[in-house]
Design a protein around this motif. Structure first.
Motif, PDB file in Angstrom:
ATOM      1  N   ALA A 194       9.087   7.245 -10.188  1.00  0.00           N
ATOM      2  CA  ALA A 194       8.007   6.596  -9.431  1.00  0.00           C
ATOM      3  C   ALA A 194       8.428   5.211  -8.957  1.00  0.00           C
ATOM      4  N   ASP A 195       9.147   4.460  -9.809  1.00  0.00           N
ATOM      5  CA  ASP A 195       9.659   3.148  -9.408  1.00  0.00           C
ATOM      6  C   ASP A 195      10.574   3.298  -8.187  1.00  0.00           C
ATOM      7  N   VAL A 196      11.498   4.248  -8.285  1.00  0.00           N
ATOM      8  CA  VAL A 196      12.497   4.435  -7.237  1.00  0.00           C
ATOM      9  C   VAL A 196      11.856   4.885  -5.924  1.00  0.00           C
ATOM     10  N   ARG A 225       0.829  -1.213   0.000  1.00  0.00           N
ATOM     11  CA  ARG A 225       0.000   0.000   0.000  1.00  0.00           C
ATOM     12  C   ARG A 225       0.860   1.259   0.000  1.00  0.00           C
ATOM     13  N   ALA A 226       1.962   1.238   0.750  1.00  0.00           N
ATOM     14  CA  ALA A 226       2.846   2.398   0.783  1.00  0.00           C
ATOM     15  C   ALA A 226       3.419   2.669  -0.607  1.00  0.00           C
ATOM     16  N   ALA A 251       9.536   3.730  -0.292  1.00  0.00           N
ATOM     17  CA  ALA A 251       8.408   3.677   0.644  1.00  0.00           C
ATOM     18  C   ALA A 251       8.178   2.257   1.149  1.00  0.00           C
ATOM     19  N   ILE A 252       8.310   1.292   0.246  1.00  0.00           N
ATOM     20  CA  ILE A 252       8.140  -0.112   0.624  1.00  0.00           C
ATOM     21  C   ILE A 252       9.236  -0.537   1.601  1.00  0.00           C
ATOM     22  N   VAL A 297       2.519   5.946  -3.476  1.00  0.00           N
ATOM     23  CA  VAL A 297       3.501   6.739  -4.225  1.00  0.00           C
ATOM     24  C   VAL A 297       3.209   6.674  -5.715  1.00  0.00           C
ATOM     25  N   VAL A 298       2.960   5.480  -6.213  1.00  0.00           N
ATOM     26  CA  VAL A 298       2.670   5.305  -7.641  1.00  0.00           C
ATOM     27  C   VAL A 298       1.445   6.127  -8.038  1.00  0.00           C
TER      28      VAL A 298
END
Length: 265
Positions: free
Chosen positions: A47-49, A19-20, A54-55, A24-25
């Motif tokens: 966005a990937d980074v 979810r985190a 966040a994960i 972000v995505v």
């Protein structure tokens, strides 16, 4: 926040981490994002980074002694750690970069809990390693696979180094496939969660042994827990050095697809 993460079981950590990343995505969607070239036509975006960061923040807070293998950051944590998380922060980067919302955030504890988050529907598909559920709007419902849709996702992303014996395009041209199924190509492992949830009848891809892949581990765990049939394209259980995936809602669908694949290989 750290204390609340530490109190979660592994499935809870997987859900919170996915979810985190999904938050972000979702928040970065639609921005003009610089592409980070990874070679062979592959790339990442900011966005990937940021989603991976966040994960990782959740996993580190909840399980500081565990190792992590992230698509963008590689291996992190103690080499001797007995537990490892596999993280794909944005599966479907090309979709995302061109404004297509069909993407997934994948988080899996190797041989354990896993979660797949859809950043745009708000659904999180998860398993504790035994049961598989979907969470949406605060409610959890069991995942129930079914082949009723007759929709089969076939991954056509080339090239596959191990592919000379099987090509997805050949499967789509098989007369039996055309008669019994309808193809879909979404180019994200969100499709594996859809098989577990009964939104797809099956998913087929070539590739190497995918059992320990950051892209596929969470979806495989979901499908197994939901009761799907999961094998390589040779029909053998994955994780034995074979290649690719054939994931089907039931044995009949799996058997039909395997007969077509063998007929085209």
């Amino acid at each position: 926040m750290i204390k609340s993460y530490a109190s979660l079981d592994d499935a809870g950590v997987a859900v919170a981490a996915a979810r985190a990343g999904a938050d972000v995505v979702h928040s970065m969607y639609g921005r003009r994002l610089t592409r980070i070239d990874k070679g062979a036509g592959d790339f990442a975006t900011a966005a990937d980074v940021e989603a991976e960061k966040a994960i990782l923040a959740v996993i580190r807070a909840a399980r500081p002694d565990d190792a992590v293998l992230g698509e963008e950051g590689g291996h992190q944590g103690a080499v001797e750690a007995t537990r490892q998380w596999l993280v794909d922060p944005l599966c479907g980067t090309l979709n995302y970069a061109v404004g297509n919302m069909v993407v997934a955030v994948n988080v899996a504890l190797l041989d354990g809990a896993a979660a797949v988050a859809d950043p745009f529907s708000g659904e999180v598909f998860f398993t504790d390693g035994e049961a598989a559920r979907a969470r949406h709007g605060g409610a959890d419902v069991p995942l129930v696979p079914t082949s009723a849709t007759r929709l089969v996702d076939v991954n056509l992303d080339p090239p596959f180094p191990s592919a000379p014996g099987f090509r997805g395009v050949d499967l789509l041209a098989h007369p039996g496939f055309v008669e019994r199924f309808r193809p879909r190509v979404v180019s994200t492992t969100l499709a594996l969660a859809w098989v577990a949830a009964g939104k797809r009848a099956a998913y087929v891809t070539d590739g190497s042994d995918l059992s320990g892949s950051v892209h596929f581990a969470a979806g495989i765990a979901l499908c197994r827990a939901a009761g799907c049939v999961v094998t390589g394209v040779d029909g053998a259980p994955i994780g034995q050095g074979n290649r690719g995936l054939v994931v089907a809602a039931d044995a009949d669908t799996h058997g039909l697809l395997m007969s077509m694949i063998r007929g085209r290989s």
